[in-house]
Design an enzyme around this catalytic site. Structure first.
Site, short mmCIF file in Angstrom:
data_model
loop_
_atom_site.label_atom_id
_atom_site.label_comp_id
_atom_site.label_asym_id
_atom_site.label_seq_id
_atom_site.Cartn_x
_atom_site.Cartn_y
_atom_site.Cartn_z
N LYS A 87 1.84 20.77 -13.62
CA LYS A 87 2.66 21.81 -12.99
C LYS A 87 3.88 22.05 -13.87
CE LYS A 87 3.64 24.40 -9.44
NZ LYS A 87 3.77 25.53 -10.37
N LYS A 138 9.73 14.81 -12.86
CA LYS A 138 10.32 15.53 -11.72
C LYS A 138 9.34 15.54 -10.54
CE LYS A 138 12.82 19.11 -13.01
NZ LYS A 138 13.27 20.48 -13.31
N LYS A 166 4.04 22.47 -19.10
CA LYS A 166 5.03 23.51 -19.42
C LYS A 166 4.39 24.46 -20.41
CE LYS A 166 9.42 24.43 -18.49
NZ LYS A 166 10.14 24.14 -17.25
N THR A 168 15.51 25.84 -5.36
CA THR A 168 16.13 24.89 -6.30
C THR A 168 17.55 24.59 -5.83
OG1 THR A 168 14.82 25.85 -8.07
CG2 THR A 168 16.72 24.53 -8.74
N ASN A 209 20.48 32.68 -10.77
CA ASN A 209 19.74 32.36 -9.55
C ASN A 209 20.24 31.04 -8.95
OD1 ASN A 209 17.88 32.00 -7.55
ND2 ASN A 209 16.13 31.71 -8.89
N SER A 213 7.31 25.16 -4.88
CA SER A 213 6.12 25.63 -5.60
C SER A 213 4.89 24.89 -5.07
CB SER A 213 6.23 25.36 -7.10
OG SER A 213 6.85 26.44 -7.74
P1 NAD Z 1 19.61 32.50 -14.76
O1 NAD Z 1 19.16 33.12 -16.04
O2 NAD Z 1 19.35 33.22 -13.48
O3 NAD Z 1 21.19 32.23 -14.82
C1 NAD Z 1 21.83 31.61 -15.90
C2 NAD Z 1 23.33 31.76 -15.70
O4 NAD Z 1 23.99 31.07 -16.76
C3 NAD Z 1 23.85 33.20 -15.76
O5 NAD Z 1 24.88 33.38 -14.81
C4 NAD Z 1 24.44 33.30 -17.17
O6 NAD Z 1 25.47 34.27 -17.26
C5 NAD Z 1 25.00 31.91 -17.30
N1 NAD Z 1 25.27 31.54 -18.70
C6 NAD Z 1 24.57 31.85 -19.79
N2 NAD Z 1 25.19 31.38 -20.87
C7 NAD Z 1 26.31 30.75 -20.43
C8 NAD Z 1 27.39 30.08 -21.07
N3 NAD Z 1 27.44 29.96 -22.39
N4 NAD Z 1 28.35 29.55 -20.29
C9 NAD Z 1 28.31 29.69 -18.94
N5 NAD Z 1 27.35 30.33 -18.29
C10 NAD Z 1 26.36 30.86 -19.03
O7 NAD Z 1 18.96 31.03 -14.75
P2 NAD Z 1 18.69 30.10 -13.50
O8 NAD Z 1 17.32 30.34 -13.00
O9 NAD Z 1 19.85 30.19 -12.57
O10 NAD Z 1 18.66 28.66 -14.20
C11 NAD Z 1 19.85 27.98 -14.57
C12 NAD Z 1 19.50 26.59 -15.04
O11 NAD Z 1 18.81 25.90 -14.00
C13 NAD Z 1 18.58 26.51 -16.26
O12 NAD Z 1 18.93 25.35 -17.01
C14 NAD Z 1 17.21 26.31 -15.65
O13 NAD Z 1 16.31 25.67 -16.57
C15 NAD Z 1 17.57 25.40 -14.49
N6 NAD Z 1 16.56 25.40 -13.44
C16 NAD Z 1 16.25 26.54 -12.77
C17 NAD Z 1 15.30 26.51 -11.76
C18 NAD Z 1 14.98 27.75 -10.96
O14 NAD Z 1 14.26 27.63 -9.96
N7 NAD Z 1 15.51 28.92 -11.31
C19 NAD Z 1 14.63 25.31 -11.45
C20 NAD Z 1 14.98 24.14 -12.15
C21 NAD Z 1 15.95 24.21 -13.14
#
Ligand code: NAD
Length: 429
Positions: A86, A110, A122, A206, A237, A363
């Site tokens: 997954k 995880k 992945k 998340t 998100n 998921s």
């Molecule tokens: P996203 O693309 O929706 O949001 C990313 C955010 O980070 C945006 O607000 C962007 O402006 C900001 N950002 C980008 N560069 C930056 C910087 N230099 N300094 C500060 N902020 C910055 O992504 P997401 O889905 O919210 O995911 C965020 C993190 O969480 C990632 O590391 C992702 O791998 C992890 N994650 C997400 C999920 C999920 O369900 N979406 C699950 C597990 C882990």
């Protein structure tokens, strides 16, 4: 006989490759943990240092101007001892086999740490979607899935969204997968739109999972959420949903940021107003003063939540962090060297493989709903998520106490032991 020297067909890795490359994250963590892995399992550790199977596909896609371009995609199935693999699919120019492999190892852990019956995988395609039209991205998504369709499936390996992919991408990918197979298979891909088999609550799962873990952690510290000051890096998100949920639960969100900068109000930001404003950048929000991302990471607060990128807390700035606790919502926001500095400064880190596992947990619920063809109400999704996150948190905290180690080490230990136990029970080793 010559033929006997050749492996039986079922021993062959399903046309994928057994990688010669070692997973660096795995090696580093296992070296630190080797004494904590169950004694009867230590000889099995090398099994975890390499992925079970890797796929590298190169496929042609016609661009809007009529020309053909070749794209490279990857899928790594790291370990399937606990169930089908997954893990998400990312679209990014820096995607490569090593990165996908490291991420698939983390997915293995995880899923194990929260006890859902999946292994780790992945995938990714190396390109920058910002430079392509929507129609081109759809064709790339379809061509990638077609290239790996034989390797994935509801009982084999189940992709989901990741960086630069979303529910629309998953809808195209599922449609392509079903066309190749000639039948419906909604459980082949999760993170789909609700209309075609997605789960209610997935969008903020998340963040809700992370908020539940933090709430339980603070409860143990006897600290009320209403007295907790929180700074959040990233308002995508994950960042915006965790800000919303924690503010609804009474916490004070004193700072947030995005890629263009941040906003700070020591009395607490008005989160609903901030979220309305968030379509531009939080840096221009009138309810707070402007700060940089570097300043946000060094703010005095109870909890710092990195929810944007990896490697934002490094050996350079770890010494300046003034939060009491860090909740890792991004994947890998703290480098290993920074981790050591934080540990010495007694700043507790709630590790990513636990803190952000709510997404993969829901998921799993989506997959359960698809395979039973019975769809749950949002309330049930959140209730089941609550149970999974609370029990995973308790297991990690009890292990950390018993072993007198950090929460990260406890989470790695628990998950690695679970994977090795599954390998042994299957009699593979
Ligand atoms: P996203 O693309 O929706 O949001 C990313 C955010 O980070 C945006 O607000 C962007 O402006 C900001 N950002 C980008 N560069 C930056 C910087 N230099 N300094 C500060 N902020 C910055 O992504 P997401 O889905 O919210 O995911 C965020 C993190 O969480 C990632 O590391 C992702 O791998 C992890 N994650 C997400 C999920 C999920 O369900 N979406 C699950 C597990 C882990």
């Amino acid at each position: 006989m010559k033929k006997e020297a050749i492996a039986r067909k079922e021993d062959l890795p399903d046309e994928g490759q057994v990688s010669e490359t070692t997973c660096k994250v795995c090696k580093a963590q296992i070296d630190k943990l080797s004494r904590k892995i169950n004694k009867e399992s230590t000889h099995l550790i090398p099994l975890l240092e390499k992925p079970m199977r890797t796929y590298n596909v190169n496929f042609p896609v016609r661009m809007d101007d009529g020309k053909i371009r070749i794209f490279s995609g990857y899928r790594v199935q790291y370990n399937d001892a606990r169930g089908p693999c997954k893990g998400g699919i990312r679209f990014h120019p820096k995607v490569n086999l090593q990165e996908v492999m490291e991420l698939s190892f983390l997915m293995t852990l995880k899923c194990a740490v929260v006890g859902i019956p999946f292994g780790g995988g992945k995938g990714g395609v190396a390109f920058n979607p910002k430079n392509y039209s929507k129609a081109e991205i759809e064709r790339i998504s379809r061509a990638y899935i077609k290239a790996i369709a034989h390797a994935i499936g509801p009982d084999k390996d189940i992709p989901a969204p990741d960086v630069n992919t979303n529910s629309q991408t998953m809808a195209w990918m599922l449609d392509e997968y079903e066309s190749v197979k000639g039948h419906k298979a909604p459980g082949a891909i999760t993170g789909k739109p609700i209309e075609i088999g997605g789960s209610k609550g997935r969008q903020y799962a998340t963040s809700l999972g992370g908020a539940i873990v933090l709430r339980e952690y603070l409860k143990r510290k006897k600290q009320a959420l209403s007295k907790t000051k929180i700074a959040i890096q990233g308002m995508g998100n994950v960042g915006s949903n965790i800000a919303r949920i924690l503010a609804e639960w009474g916490a004070k969100i004193i700072a947030t940021s995005d890629s263009r900068g941040g906003t700070y109000n020591p009395r607490g930001l008005n989160v609903p107003k901030l979220l309305e404003h968030n379509n531009k950048t939080v840096a221009t929000f009138k309810g707070g003063e402007k700060i940089t991302n570097e300043e946000l990471l060094e703010l005095k607060c109870d909890v710092l939540i990195p929810a944007a990128l990896e490697n934002v807390i490094t050996e350079k700035n770890a010494g300046s962090v003034r939060a009491k606790t860090i909740l890792e919502m991004a994947n890998g926001p703290i480098t290993p060297k920074a981790d050591e500095i934080l540990e010495k400064s007694k700043i507790e880190v709630i590790p990513d493989i636990l803190a952000n596992a709510g997404g993969v947990a829901v998921s799993y619920f989506e997959w359960v709903q698809n395979t039973t063809n019975h769809y749950w109400k949002e309330h049930r999704v959140n209730q089941e998520l609550e149970e999974i996150m609370v029990s995973a948190f308790e297991e990690v905290i009890l292990t950390a106490k018993k072993e007198k180690c950090s929460l990260r080490r406890a989470a790695y230990m628990l998950s690695i032991n679970k994977v090795l136990k599954a390998e042994k029970l299957r009699g593979r080793v």
